[in-house]
Design a protein around this motif. Structure first.
Motif, PDB file in Angstrom:
ATOM      1  N   VAL A  40      19.331  -8.098  23.380  1.00 28.73           N
ATOM      2  CA  VAL A  40      18.797  -7.490  24.604  1.00 28.73           C
ATOM      3  C   VAL A  40      18.037  -8.544  25.407  1.00 28.73           C
ATOM      4  N   LEU A  41      17.189  -9.324  24.734  1.00 31.52           N
ATOM      5  CA  LEU A  41      16.438 -10.385  25.419  1.00 31.52           C
ATOM      6  C   LEU A  41      17.385 -11.458  25.954  1.00 31.52           C
ATOM      7  N   SER A  42      18.422 -11.784  25.166  1.00 27.25           N
ATOM      8  CA  SER A  42      19.387 -12.804  25.608  1.00 27.25           C
ATOM      9  C   SER A  42      20.061 -12.378  26.908  1.00 27.25           C
ATOM     10  N   LYS A  43      20.535 -11.128  26.957  1.00 29.94           N
ATOM     11  CA  LYS A  43      21.218 -10.646  28.156  1.00 29.94           C
ATOM     12  C   LYS A  43      20.274 -10.638  29.360  1.00 29.94           C
ATOM     13  N   THR A  44      19.027 -10.226  29.122  1.00 28.23           N
ATOM     14  CA  THR A  44      18.056 -10.166  30.213  1.00 28.23           C
ATOM     15  C   THR A  44      17.707 -11.558  30.709  1.00 28.23           C
ATOM     16  N   LEU A  45      17.507 -12.494  29.797  1.00 34.97           N
ATOM     17  CA  LEU A  45      17.095 -13.850  30.170  1.00 34.97           C
ATOM     18  C   LEU A  45      18.189 -14.613  30.900  1.00 34.97           C
ATOM     19  N   TRP A 238       9.193 -15.439  27.186  1.00 35.88           N
ATOM     20  CA  TRP A 238      10.233 -14.565  26.637  1.00 35.88           C
ATOM     21  C   TRP A 238      11.298 -15.363  25.892  1.00 35.88           C
ATOM     22  N   ILE A 239      11.557 -16.614  26.325  1.00 35.55           N
ATOM     23  CA  ILE A 239      12.497 -17.467  25.598  1.00 35.55           C
ATOM     24  C   ILE A 239      11.970 -17.747  24.188  1.00 35.55           C
ATOM     25  N   ILE A 240      10.667 -18.014  24.099  1.00 32.43           N
ATOM     26  CA  ILE A 240      10.053 -18.270  22.789  1.00 32.43           C
ATOM     27  C   ILE A 240      10.130 -17.017  21.915  1.00 32.43           C
ATOM     28  N   VAL A 241       9.860 -15.861  22.519  1.00 40.32           N
ATOM     29  CA  VAL A 241       9.948 -14.604  21.772  1.00 40.32           C
ATOM     30  C   VAL A 241      11.376 -14.372  21.289  1.00 40.32           C
ATOM     31  N   MET A 242      12.352 -14.589  22.172  1.00 46.96           N
ATOM     32  CA  MET A 242      13.760 -14.402  21.815  1.00 46.96           C
ATOM     33  C   MET A 242      14.157 -15.298  20.645  1.00 46.96           C
ATOM     34  N   ALA A 243      13.763 -16.571  20.704  1.00 51.24           N
ATOM     35  CA  ALA A 243      14.104 -17.499  19.627  1.00 51.24           C
ATOM     36  C   ALA A 243      13.421 -17.114  18.322  1.00 51.24           C
ATOM     37  N   GLY A 244      12.165 -16.701  18.413  1.00 46.16           N
ATOM     38  CA  GLY A 244      11.439 -16.290  17.217  1.00 46.16           C
ATOM     39  C   GLY A 244      12.037 -15.056  16.572  1.00 46.16           C
ATOM     40  N   ILE A 283      18.590   0.908  28.271  1.00 42.66           N
ATOM     41  CA  ILE A 283      18.589  -0.178  29.269  1.00 42.66           C
ATOM     42  C   ILE A 283      19.674   0.006  30.318  1.00 42.66           C
ATOM     43  N   VAL A 284      20.888   0.322  29.873  1.00 39.79           N
ATOM     44  CA  VAL A 284      22.013   0.442  30.807  1.00 39.79           C
ATOM     45  C   VAL A 284      22.200   1.880  31.262  1.00 39.79           C
ATOM     46  N   GLY A 285      21.740   2.838  30.447  1.00 38.14           N
ATOM     47  CA  GLY A 285      21.886   4.242  30.792  1.00 38.14           C
ATOM     48  C   GLY A 285      23.280   4.772  30.572  1.00 38.14           C
ATOM     49  N   MET A 286      23.984   4.241  29.540  1.00 33.73           N
ATOM     50  CA  MET A 286      25.343   4.694  29.272  1.00 33.73           C
ATOM     51  C   MET A 286      25.629   4.627  27.780  1.00 33.73           C
ATOM     52  N   LEU A 287      26.611   5.409  27.355  1.00 36.22           N
ATOM     53  CA  LEU A 287      27.067   5.406  25.979  1.00 36.22           C
ATOM     54  C   LEU A 287      28.438   4.750  25.900  1.00 36.22           C
ATOM     55  N   PRO A 288      28.788   4.144  24.753  1.00 35.69           N
ATOM     56  CA  PRO A 288      30.112   3.517  24.632  1.00 35.69           C
ATOM     57  C   PRO A 288      31.222   4.555  24.696  1.00 35.69           C
ATOM     58  N   GLY A 289      32.389   4.126  25.182  1.00 30.38           N
ATOM     59  CA  GLY A 289      33.526   5.020  25.289  1.00 30.38           C
ATOM     60  C   GLY A 289      34.116   5.358  23.934  1.00 30.38           C
ATOM     61  N   MET A 290      35.015   6.342  23.939  1.00 39.02           N
ATOM     62  CA  MET A 290      35.636   6.803  22.702  1.00 39.02           C
ATOM     63  C   MET A 290      36.391   5.674  22.003  1.00 39.02           C
ATOM     64  N   ASN A 291      37.005   4.788  22.777  1.00 38.24           N
ATOM     65  CA  ASN A 291      37.775   3.703  22.162  1.00 38.24           C
ATOM     66  C   ASN A 291      36.878   2.768  21.361  1.00 38.24           C
ATOM     67  N   VAL A 292      35.631   2.577  21.818  1.00 42.10           N
ATOM     68  CA  VAL A 292      34.698   1.719  21.090  1.00 42.10           C
ATOM     69  C   VAL A 292      34.343   2.341  19.746  1.00 42.10           C
TER      70      VAL A 292
END
Length: 324
Positions: A40-45, A238-244, A283-292
């Motif tokens: 989650v932090l990686s995608k945000t950063l 946040w980079i330090i937090v993500m790495a930790g 975060i995204v406000g969605m659920l994965p589809g049936m195929n997932v």
């Protein structure tokens, strides 16, 4: 068991506290939570910095954490007779986790659930690579499980493979660059895992972790310079937090598999999928589809079957050796 033996064993059991499997389960749950926070932090950063720049700092900060640990354990723990194999393992590991950050980055639309589900295909790649690289004997049952598992990958990522119950059901699903990057990440990480099997005989988990972080930092430095960013202080924090968090998740995973039975601990790693689903919902406000869900279920069942079959084969070998 006589009475005296029973009495002497009961206090010992109480002193031991949690069993290995119980402690391993706790470590695995912490690893799953840590890994979820990490992606989650990686995608945000990556909205502010390049994924490769982020991958370097993830590795370098983890290196700063792991080096004191190995120094305390003793520099002799780093002694190896296979430097070339160690470098190759670090190269594949670096490619694997760097491509993982790229795949989950803000540049692509891959959800946390999809990424986690694809990452479970590592165990399928491990079986294939173990047969090719380590010359392990893989029977028809395991090959069948691998084939079914890769069918699950196809169902999850290729449009129209299983979404046939609604008109235009496959619209919006495509084998895009993000998906292919996630699959490539799973492959390279599987290759690193296979090489670890050869190196773990002479190097401890902490030593392997230290080597991985040091060599990854060296390998990624030129690319980090090329993609250099100038984040503000908050982003650096946040980079330090993500790495930790990433380091702790990795350490918890290693601890889990070292104290518990693989057949009991490994399936708990699949709890990352519902954790990622919650992250998608928040975060995204969605659920994965049936195929997932269908594809992930097939992959998990296939991987679990391979794990249990490996355990049974090892148990049979031990029994044969014991009976002799």
């Amino acid at each position: 068991m006589n009475e005296s033996t029973r009495q002497s064993s009961e206090p010992e059991t109480k002193r031991q506290g949690l069993s290995g499997n119980a402690l391993g389960a706790i470590f695995m749950l912490l690893s799953g939570l840590g890994f979820t926070v990490y992606i989650v932090l990686s995608k945000t950063l990556t909205e502010d910095v390049h994924p490769v720049f982020l991958a370097f700092w993830r590795s370098f900060i983890a290196c700063l954490i792991s080096v004191p640990v190995i120094m305390r354990a003793g520099i002799g723990k780093l002694k190896t007779r296979h430097p070339g194999l160690l470098l190759l393992r670090s190269l594949f590991g670096t490619l694997g986790f760097t491509l993982a950050i790229v795949a989950i980055s803000a540049d692509f639309d891959l959800t946390f659930s999809q990424f986690n589900a694809i990452s479970f295909s590592r165990s399928l790649f491990v079986t294939v690579l173990a047969a090719i690289v380590l010359r392990e004997t893989v029977g028809i049952h395991r090959w069948g499980a691998v084939g079914v598992g890769f069918l699950g990958v196809l169902i999850m990522v290729v449009p129209g493979v299983f979404i046939f119950w609604a008109a235009s059901g496959g619209d919006g699903f495509s084998l895009d660059l993000g998906t292919m990057t996630a699959i490539a990440s799973a492959f390279f990480l599987a290759f690193a895992i296979v090489l670890v099997k050869s190196l773990s005989a002479e190097l401890s988990a902490v030593a392997l972790l230290t080597y991985a972080n040091v060599l990854s930092s060296v390998l990624l430095l030129p690319f980090a310079i090329y993609y250099w960013s100038t984040p503000d202080l908050e982003t650096w924090g946040w980079i330090i937090v993500m790495a930790g968090v990433g380091f702790v998740a990795q350490y918890c995973y290693i601890s889990a598999v070292s104290v518990g039975d693989a057949s009991f601990i490994s399936p708990l790693d699949y709890l990352r999928l519902p954790m990622a689903t919650v992250a998608d919902l928040i975060i995204v406000g969605m659920l994965p589809g049936m195929n997932v869900w269908i594809g992930a279920a097939i992959i998990i069942v296939s991987a679990a079957y391979i794990t249990f079959r490996d355990r049974n084969k090892k148990a049979q070998k031990v029994k044969v050796l014991t009976d002799r």
